[in-house]
Design a protein around this motif. Structure first.
Motif, PDB file in Angstrom:
ATOM      1  N   TRP A  54      41.633  25.683  34.877  1.00 44.10           N
ATOM      2  CA  TRP A  54      40.289  25.723  34.284  1.00 44.10           C
ATOM      3  C   TRP A  54      39.282  26.112  35.375  1.00 44.10           C
ATOM      4  O   TRP A  54      39.111  25.375  36.349  1.00 44.10           O
ATOM      5  N   GLY A  55      38.647  27.265  35.181  1.00 46.44           N
ATOM      6  CA  GLY A  55      37.631  27.696  36.152  1.00 46.44           C
ATOM      7  C   GLY A  55      38.219  27.969  37.518  1.00 46.44           C
ATOM      8  O   GLY A  55      37.566  27.741  38.536  1.00 46.44           O
ATOM      9  N   VAL A  56      39.435  28.465  37.537  1.00 53.66           N
ATOM     10  CA  VAL A  56      40.054  28.797  38.823  1.00 53.66           C
ATOM     11  C   VAL A  56      40.991  29.984  38.658  1.00 53.66           C
ATOM     12  O   VAL A  56      41.737  30.066  37.689  1.00 53.66           O
ATOM     13  N   ASN A  57      40.889  30.894  39.600  1.00 53.31           N
ATOM     14  CA  ASN A  57      41.758  32.065  39.612  1.00 53.31           C
ATOM     15  C   ASN A  57      42.814  31.805  40.680  1.00 53.31           C
ATOM     16  O   ASN A  57      42.736  32.311  41.799  1.00 53.31           O
ATOM     17  N   ALA A  58      43.801  30.967  40.304  1.00 54.26           N
ATOM     18  CA  ALA A  58      44.764  30.462  41.292  1.00 54.26           C
ATOM     19  C   ALA A  58      45.466  31.588  42.047  1.00 54.26           C
ATOM     20  O   ALA A  58      45.698  31.484  43.252  1.00 54.26           O
TER      21      ALA A  58
END
Ligand code: SF4
Lengths: 129, 437
Positions: B149-153
């Protein structure tokens, strides 16, 4: 045009920053870039460079536009870097963390030169020292 | 010579399987298993742009000086300051951060670290509502659903998906990716979103609203239809997401700055944490932050057990105080509330908004770093940094708050210091001598 600014990592931003290459041309090409959708780019008149200005009008930075399908209209993205942070809102809502995501900014075409990271520090922050 | 099981000191993943072949004669280094970001930092051991000599700025001109002169000038700046800021960055060990915290306490300054401009709001959210957490191994072995969520891993912690999150074969997830469902919530169609089974392309700054709606659905109620316009997500998709989570055996949620840095800040995190608690009535569910900077979790742990607060620790009154928005770096600089700064292993000028950065370049600044960057350009004293986990040993805390001891594969290139910890100890001695003179 008023849009919402999103900032964040890209793999090459990480590679160049962690590799100590913040003063390289590659870093500027990767990070001094404003991602936007084709429709917004056309509305701006397909410029070669865009000026991004903070909502209060105090800070402006020139960057290169990049047209990409990953953005929606009304939203732009600048990789996490000194260029993005010139226009990120410094208000932290009493948390200590500024609004790296979702800062309202104004974008418009410009003829201003795109500065290197070192020039941003020297010219915009240190008053040309 | 080849060294195995080296820990990467670049991001919170703290990968411990890096293999390094260092050729000290030809000054080359070959790195296996690290990602692009990690590899780039390992090259710093032999790079030509490494900061190798201390410098000071005198009458506007930068000049090389001895370590002793640089430390003298640094101590002078700190002792003369009425309220110095110590920004104890995350690309170094807890041992070095600890000395920095003690100097800040001794001088009545403020100590802060990268968390303040990273997952500070996440930590505040945890203080509000507590967290159902787990170590990375739990997710690897058990999780059959991962939510980013809300992260471009893939780009911020490149090996998270392959080591802990999505691809690894765990005890109950023997087929790796095939045993897992992946959901991403992000306003951009990032590479992580593209690799997901479900992508919720949320409108920016509406995480709180989406989380509230998911919470409502989880409680068996219908959210108001206006939520679709606000978040850009159809209610049917929200319901689908909640159902998919409930049907899973173990859900691992990872939040990024998309949640904690956008509008709503720690309240977004608080809502996410409450949602996770509620989800545990249906299935096992835990949440964690993808901590981008290497030892950013370490500073939170250290400051908490030494002084009771995780970041933004102000010693001005002679005892530790913590008031985010007042005792935190960006606010202190924006309000011009400090008059000197010590910045260690972090490029602060690069990463804070213009108003704060501009003031930071105006006040006396000491910078300890390994390569030229905007902070070293603006600094009055630059001290060369030693690279932790490559040139000295110490402790990092991984993204899941597990402490990791790291061993070096080579030595500090400087005869004057073995580590950043030692550099800070030398600085502390000089500060004490000046203060007590
Ligand atoms: S994921 Fe992070 S810790 Fe692992 S190799 Fe890449 S930069 Fe290093």
């Amino acid at each position: 045009m008023q849009v919402l600014l999103n900032t964040g990592s890209t793999i090459d931003e990480g590679r160049l920053a962690k590799g100590g290459n913040k003063y390289s041309e590659d870093y500027k090409k990767e990070c001094a870039v404003c991602w936007m959708c084709a429709a917004d780019y056309a509305t701006l008149g397909s410029p070669e460079k865009v000026a991004v200005t903070s909502r209060d009008g105090k800070h402006t930075v020139a960057v290169y536009p990049k047209v990409t399908e990953v953005m929606r209209s009304g939203q732009v993205f600048i990789p996490r870097s000194i260029w993005a942070n010139v226009v990120v809102e410094p208000d932290t809502f009493s948390t200590g963390s500024p609004r790296y995501k979702g800062s309202p900014v104004i974008i418009e075409p410009t003829d201003e030169e795109v500065l290197s990271a070192e020039e941003v520090v020297l010219k915009l922050y240190m008053g040309g020292e | 010579m080849v060294y195995k099981n080296i820990i990467c000191p670049v991001c919170g993943a703290a990968c411990d399987d890096v293999q390094v072949d260092l050729d000290t004669i030809n000054r080359t280094i070959d790195v296996q298993n690290a990602c692009k970001m990690g590899n780039a930092k390992f090259q710093e051991v032999v790079s030509s742009h490494r900061i190798v000599r201390p410098t000071i700025r005198e009458n506007g001109k930068v000049k090389d000086v001895s370590w002793d002169e640089a430390l003298e000038m640094a101590a002078d700046i700190l002792v003369k300051s009425r309220r110095p800021l110590f920004f104890l960055g995350s690309e170094t060990s807890c041992e070095a951060q600890e000395v920095g915290l003690h100097i800040a306490e001794y001088l009545g300054g403020v100590a802060d670290s990268n968390a303040t401009i990273c997952h500070g709001p996440t930590v505040m959210g945890i203080q509000e509502s507590g967290m159902v957490g787990a170590t990375a191994g739990q997710t690897k072995n058990r999780a059959d659903m991962i939510v980013y969520w809300g992260v471009n891993a893939l780009e911020s912690m490149p090996r998270h998906m392959s080591r802990y999150g999505v691809f690894p074969r765990g005890y109950w997830t023997k087929r790796g990716r095939f045993d897992r469902t992946l959901i991403t919530v992000d306003p951009r169609r990032t590479p992580t979103a593209t690799a997901s089974d479900l992508h919720l392309q949320i409108n920016p700054n509406t995480d709180y609203e989406l989380l509230s709606a998911l919470f409502t659905i989880l409680n068996g109620k219908e959210p108001h239809t206006s939520i679709e316009d606000i978040t850009g997500i159809p209610i049917s998709v929200m319901k689908q997401m909640v159902e998919m989570m409930k049907e899973s055996n173990y859900v691992g949620i990872f939040v990024g700055l998309g949640v904690s840095s956008s509008y709503g800040k720690h309240r977004n995190i608080e809502m996410a944490l409450n949602f996770v608690k509620e989800m545990n009535n249906y299935t096992k569910c835990n949440i964690g932050a993808l901590r981008g900077h290497c030892n950013v979790a370490g500073f939170n742990q250290l400051a908490s057990y030494l002084y009771g607060y995780p970041f933004g620790v102000d010693f001005m009154k002679g005892y530790p105080r913590y008031n985010p928005g007042e005792t935190t770096t960006v606010d202190l600089l924006r309000e011009k509330d400090v008059d000197a700064a010590f910045v260690m292993s972090a490029d602060l000028v690069n990463h804070i908004p213009a108003d704060s950065a501009k003031y930071l370049t105006e006040i006396p600044m000491i910078c300890l770093d390994i390569a030229p960057c905007p902070s070293t350009t603006a600094a009055d004293v630059v001290l060369p940094g030693v690279i932790d986990a490559m040139e000295c040993d110490g402790t990092f805390y991984r993204l899941d708050n597990v402490p990791v001891h790291f061993e070096p594969f080579t030595d500090s290139p400087f005869p004057e210091t073995k580590s950043n910890e030692e550099t800070l100890k030398m600085l502390f001695e000089k500060v004490k001598a000046k203060k007590e003179a």
